[in-house]
Enzyme design. Structure first.
Site, PDB file in Angstrom:
ATOM      1  N   HIS A  24      10.689  28.803 -43.277  1.00 50.28           N
ATOM      2  CA  HIS A  24      10.782  27.444 -42.759  1.00 50.28           C
ATOM      3  C   HIS A  24      11.392  27.507 -41.362  1.00 50.28           C
ATOM      4  CE1 HIS A  24      11.058  23.071 -43.319  1.00 50.28           C
ATOM      5  NE2 HIS A  24      12.279  23.122 -42.798  1.00 50.28           N
ATOM      6  N   LYS A  36       7.986  14.990 -40.669  1.00 53.49           N
ATOM      7  CA  LYS A  36       7.705  13.725 -41.357  1.00 53.49           C
ATOM      8  C   LYS A  36       7.714  12.596 -40.334  1.00 53.49           C
ATOM      9  CE  LYS A  36      10.861  15.390 -45.017  1.00 53.49           C
ATOM     10  NZ  LYS A  36      10.025  16.312 -45.762  1.00 53.49           N
ATOM     11  N   TRP A  84       9.093  25.365 -50.805  1.00 53.17           N
ATOM     12  CA  TRP A  84       9.745  24.058 -50.984  1.00 53.17           C
ATOM     13  C   TRP A  84       8.901  22.939 -50.380  1.00 53.17           C
ATOM     14  CZ3 TRP A  84      13.454  22.132 -53.876  1.00 53.17           C
ATOM     15  CH2 TRP A  84      14.169  21.003 -53.488  1.00 53.17           C
ATOM     16  N   SER A 132       9.961  20.050 -40.050  1.00 54.79           N
ATOM     17  CA  SER A 132      10.739  19.679 -41.233  1.00 54.79           C
ATOM     18  C   SER A 132      10.850  18.157 -41.340  1.00 54.79           C
ATOM     19  CB  SER A 132      12.113  20.368 -41.174  1.00 54.79           C
ATOM     20  OG  SER A 132      12.774  20.295 -42.412  1.00 54.79           O
TER      21      SER A 132
END
Length: 423
Positions: free
Chosen positions: A404, A267, A354, A263
């Site tokens: 997720h 990044k 998403w 998540s």
């Protein structure tokens, strides 16, 4: 006149809040805007890059500089480990299977003090081990049920079902995220694991005054400058400081440290791998916007939405591209390309729309020409693979069933891939 001014300001912010509340993400491929993806092997002034030397001396530096100045932010100074301390060590962890160490890294500058703790599990009877390095979301004590894992005193977002109330981590949350960390599988495969609670480096809240950033503020500065680091770059900085420690630890093979993130921390792992070439490999799990997903697609979470929800993750300059993705002269495939020729794994989940799984796949695909320049195999098929059918090359990708999350399936693929391309 003044009352009209305040009325205007009130209506402006009211409209902004209304627009935010009414935000509807796009998941319809027919509504993806038409865009031209920048060529990672063409410089900003239009010159084609045809050699590794040109990539490394011209194209890579200008891409890295753009992402630094306009997205993640510049670290405004250098700060080394002041000291480190072994807080706890056991040679019989995980029922005698592993060595466990808890290492406190300390940083001092002027009146500023910051510490963070690395929890390490290492296979026994091995001198130098390859290592997965990662952050966790709710404290080192959440990744296993072992009673000796120290509970951090750092700020944490409330999560009552985990026993986190009044922003304090507690005993109730011990082991609650063990499902995401199959430590024994890693140990059995010959890998160590090192984890850090990310809130010890920079608390995940819109207040850049209580993490690492204030160490570099000058005069009466209260916030980073427009081109300076947000939280993602701060967390990446912490991973690099962990690497500094690994280079001193005789039990770790510092040439084989794989940085992993899920998540927002996916990044972070991508940025850490792009900005610090010491990492041997990078894994991005469900990282989405600002991570592996192409921004210009505007699917799921967009630049505007992420900058509204988490304005402190990126540098202020990134807001110039909110609802303005067409102006971006780069996209996230070029972030992945910055990791070349080192192995990189991008992973998605079928129900995590998403994060735009197709955008994550395409970024891996379009980063692959840079890997080809090095003679490495990237993604060679234009269509996404079937669910639960990984592509395992130097550039790897899979989309799995589910939401997720981080699952055993994910880690099984990462370990298999690392055995081939890193270990």
């Amino acid at each position: 006149m003044m009352s009209r001014y305040f009325l205007f300001i009130f209506l402006f912010f009211l409209f902004q809040d209304f627009a935010f509340a009414q935000y509807t993400p796009n998941y319809d491929e027919s509504k993806v805007p038409v865009f031209k993806l920048p060529d990672p092997l063409k410089t900003f002034n239009g010159k084609k890059v045809k050699s590794v030397k040109k990539w490394e001396t011209k194209r890579r530096p200008e891409l890295l500089d753009f992402f630094t100045q306009n997205m993640y932010g510049e670290v405004p100074g250098e700060l080394k480990i002041t000291s480190y301390d072994v807080l706890e060590q056991s040679n019989n962890a995980l029922n005698g299977k592993a060595i466990r160490k808890q290492i406190d890294l300390s940083f001092r500058k002027d009146n500023n003090l910051l510490d963070f703790t690395i929890l390490m599990y290492l296979p026994k009877n091995t001198e130098k081990v390859p290592l997965f390095l990662a952050y966790n979301f709710y404290g080192n004590h959440t990744i296993t049920n072992e009673a000796d894992i120290i509970i951090s005193e750092a700020w944490a977002a409330d999560y009552p079902s985990f026993g986190i109330i009044n922003n304090q981590l507690t005993e109730q949350s011990r082991g609650v995220r063990a499902n995401r960390w199959p430590v024994e599988k890693m140990i059995d495969a010959g890998y160590g694991l090192a984890v850090i609670y990310y809130g010890e480096v920079d608390p995940d809240k819109d207040d850049l005054s209580d993490g690492i950033q204030p160490f570099f503020y000058v005069d009466d500065q209260q916030q980073p400058a427009d081109n300076e680091w947000g939280s993602i770059a701060a967390w990446a900085w912490g991973l690099s400081r962990a690497m500094d420690y690994f280079e001193m630890d005789e039990q770790v093979d510092a040439s084989k440290v794989i940085v992993f993130g899920h998540s927002r921390l996916g990044k972070t792992s991508l940025w850490a791998g792009a900005s610090d070439t010491r990492f041997a490999g990078v894994i991005s799990n469900n990282s989405g916007c600002g991570g592996a997903a192409l921004s210009k697609r505007r699917v799921g979470e967009t630049i505007w939405r992420i900058n509204r929800s988490f304005p402190y993750w990126f540098c202020p300059n990134f807001k110039n591209y909110s609802k303005n993705e067409e102006a971006l002269p780069v996209d996230q495939h070029e972030l992945i390309a910055l990791i070349a020729p080192r192995p990189v794994y991008v992973a998605s989940a079928e129900e995590d729309q998403w994060a735009d799984p197709k955008g994550e796949f395409l970024a891996a695909l379009y980063a692959s020409p840079v890997y080809k320049l090095y003679g490495k195999k990237g993604i060679t098929q234009n269509e996404m693979p079937e669910v639960n059918q990984p592509i395992q090359n130097t550039v790897a990708y899979h989309i799995r069933t589910g939401k997720h999350d981080v699952t055993d399936f994910d880690w099984e693929q990462y370990i298999k891939w690392a055995n081939t391309f890193i270990k």
